[in-house]
Design an enzyme around this catalytic site. Sequence first.
Site, PDB file in Angstrom:
ATOM      1  N   HIS A  50       0.820  -1.206   0.000  1.00  0.00           N
ATOM      2  CA  HIS A  50       0.000   0.000   0.000  1.00  0.00           C
ATOM      3  C   HIS A  50       0.862   1.267   0.000  1.00  0.00           C
ATOM      4  O   HIS A  50       0.342   2.377   0.126  1.00  0.00           O
ATOM      5  CB  HIS A  50      -0.917  -0.017   1.237  1.00  0.00           C
ATOM      6  CG  HIS A  50      -2.029   0.970   1.208  1.00  0.00           C
ATOM      7  ND1 HIS A  50      -2.125   2.016   2.106  1.00  0.00           N
ATOM      8  CD2 HIS A  50      -3.114   1.084   0.391  1.00  0.00           C
ATOM      9  CE1 HIS A  50      -3.207   2.715   1.854  1.00  0.00           C
ATOM     10  NE2 HIS A  50      -3.831   2.181   0.820  1.00  0.00           N
ATOM     11  N   LYS A 105       3.344   4.451  -1.065  1.00  0.00           N
ATOM     12  CA  LYS A 105       3.402   5.456  -2.127  1.00  0.00           C
ATOM     13  C   LYS A 105       4.745   6.158  -2.037  1.00  0.00           C
ATOM     14  O   LYS A 105       4.960   7.002  -1.164  1.00  0.00           O
ATOM     15  CB  LYS A 105       2.276   6.489  -1.994  1.00  0.00           C
ATOM     16  CG  LYS A 105       0.886   5.982  -2.374  1.00  0.00           C
ATOM     17  CD  LYS A 105       0.155   5.360  -1.244  1.00  0.00           C
ATOM     18  CE  LYS A 105      -1.280   4.985  -1.651  1.00  0.00           C
ATOM     19  NZ  LYS A 105      -1.962   4.224  -0.598  1.00  0.00           N
ATOM     20  N   ASP A 151      16.935  10.087  -8.350  1.00  0.00           N
ATOM     21  CA  ASP A 151      18.392  10.243  -8.203  1.00  0.00           C
ATOM     22  C   ASP A 151      18.869  10.183  -6.757  1.00  0.00           C
ATOM     23  O   ASP A 151      19.996  10.599  -6.459  1.00  0.00           O
ATOM     24  CB  ASP A 151      18.861  11.564  -8.827  1.00  0.00           C
ATOM     25  CG  ASP A 151      18.657  11.603 -10.338  1.00  0.00           C
ATOM     26  OD1 ASP A 151      18.494  10.516 -10.935  1.00  0.00           O
ATOM     27  OD2 ASP A 151      18.652  12.704 -10.912  1.00  0.00           O
ATOM     28  N   HIS A 153      -8.929  11.637   1.262  1.00  0.00           N
ATOM     29  CA  HIS A 153      -8.061  10.467   1.204  1.00  0.00           C
ATOM     30  C   HIS A 153      -6.720  10.723   1.894  1.00  0.00           C
ATOM     31  O   HIS A 153      -5.877   9.839   1.966  1.00  0.00           O
ATOM     32  CB  HIS A 153      -7.840  10.067  -0.260  1.00  0.00           C
ATOM     33  CG  HIS A 153      -7.224   8.727  -0.458  1.00  0.00           C
ATOM     34  ND1 HIS A 153      -5.912   8.551  -0.846  1.00  0.00           N
ATOM     35  CD2 HIS A 153      -7.735   7.478  -0.330  1.00  0.00           C
ATOM     36  CE1 HIS A 153      -5.640   7.267  -0.934  1.00  0.00           C
ATOM     37  NE2 HIS A 153      -6.726   6.581  -0.640  1.00  0.00           N
ATOM     38  N   LYS A 198      -3.902  11.105   4.701  1.00  0.00           N
ATOM     39  CA  LYS A 198      -3.625  10.385   5.944  1.00  0.00           C
ATOM     40  C   LYS A 198      -2.571  11.187   6.705  1.00  0.00           C
ATOM     41  O   LYS A 198      -1.367  11.040   6.464  1.00  0.00           O
ATOM     42  CB  LYS A 198      -3.106   8.971   5.666  1.00  0.00           C
ATOM     43  CG  LYS A 198      -3.985   8.144   4.699  1.00  0.00           C
ATOM     44  CD  LYS A 198      -3.408   8.144   3.327  1.00  0.00           C
ATOM     45  CE  LYS A 198      -3.940   7.112   2.370  1.00  0.00           C
ATOM     46  NZ  LYS A 198      -5.247   6.632   2.426  1.00  0.00           N
ATOM     47  N   ASP A 217       0.380  19.830  18.334  1.00  0.00           N
ATOM     48  CA  ASP A 217       1.099  20.819  19.140  1.00  0.00           C
ATOM     49  C   ASP A 217       2.053  21.713  18.352  1.00  0.00           C
ATOM     50  O   ASP A 217       3.016  22.250  18.926  1.00  0.00           O
ATOM     51  CB  ASP A 217       1.874  20.117  20.259  1.00  0.00           C
ATOM     52  CG  ASP A 217       0.974  19.363  21.215  1.00  0.00           C
ATOM     53  OD1 ASP A 217      -0.241  19.633  21.216  1.00  0.00           O
ATOM     54  OD2 ASP A 217       1.483  18.491  21.942  1.00  0.00           O
TER      55      ASP A 217
END
Length: 494
Positions: A234, A236, A241, A412, A414, A419
Amino acid sequence: MFLIAAGIALQFAIYVVLLVLFSQYFVYFYWICVLVSLVMALFISTWKSKLAYKIAWIIPILLVPLIGGVMFIILGGARDPHYHREETRRTLKRQLPSRLSTTDLMRYGPDAMQQAWYLGHAALCPAYTNTETAYFSSGASFFPNFLEELEQAKDYIFLEYFIIAEGSMWSDVLDILTRKAAQGVDVRVIYDGVGSAATLPINYPDQLHARGILCRVFQPLLPVLSIHQNNRDHRKICVIDGVTGFVSGLNMADEYIDRKERFGYWKDNALRLRGEAVWSLTVFFLTMWDHQNPRSDFRLFRPRTLPPLNTTGGIVVPYTDTPNPADTVCADLHLQMITKAKRYLYLTTPYLAIDETITSALCTAARSGVDVRIMPPHIPDKKVVFAVTQSNYPVLLEAGARIYEFTPGFIHSKTVVADDLYASVGSCNLDYRSFYLQFENGVWLCGDPAVLSVRDDFLQTLEVCQEITLADCRTLPLFRRLLQSIYRLFAPLF
């Protein structure tokens, strides 16, 4: 609930067939199935996993003894995936040694030091300071910069995404990848075999190879029983380079950059890194590439030089997690960020299917005076999972947490921010699947300017959200509230 209903219906059909064909033996066959299910339930009870997860599987296994065990094997029993954990950890230790001292980490206080220490020593994900960050509050703002960075590649481009879908977004990316491959750039792509099963043809790796692009499919979807189909990649990740990298919640599909409308406006985000911390993303990608291929020579991918950086001394920690039961990095990090928040804690997530540990921590933080705010979507992509999400509202609201549904569409992103000091951006949802069953990744930030960018994004998005109150939950029909209680019980299955 769908799985249980389907299991009951399938079991009934099998019973009817067996009753007709083997009526004289059916009673014996049935009790053998019941015995096997009891043994499997006892086995699950001793399993190293969350109690709620075990209970959620024991119930359907006992209710549908004929096929409950098969459902568990396919959908729930793969906490030990095709993954060479010890070998990977040796690679992480060798390639990602600790870079900052305890004194460096203590600059932001003991709570920050403990979180960074956990990531560096338990998860083998070291902290960096010489890294520049840029936060993108939407897919549309991220994508032009993403393309610009791909155009600058000279040595290699690594892409790892759960979903790649043919369309406008991927076409723009693929044009650049093809051109760069022709120029001699090492271009590699990893996508998940289930996440992309409906969006790419089965021979897509061959199509990429014809363009000079190396491609690997993580655990392709197979029409056979397999205990490993439930563990998905899952993550991403994009690495260019070894100097520039991206982590995000978004995949390579048109809805993520608002070129295609799905579930209203699609709210997502991304974080760009430039500097030393990108080496961790490079190592993460190569260890996944080596997951099913010959071992890489990491020395070939070390950046020769780093560009001038505009850094402020904040701490940047790219991290990764696996489905192995010994690795609970995402769950542990979220728990630490929740329990160490002093003034406020803001979270965005498309799904809210949390266990009792996270629920209790959020409730305790709210009761302790922390301003806890959670932002799920108002328009869901999966209605049953959304019902599970809403089933968690009452207990959190009763404790003093506040919930804001994103009314323009589907959120979508996450993220966690607390603080004005800590933040996390990545691929991990607030659900069992992300915490315990999938490969995930993200970046933990402390004292970095991107922390305030994540905070500001949350506060600006609040303006288009609808606050959900306890009165809203209590006015629901009794039947729906009963269903919510059942959904919470089976939340680990979604």
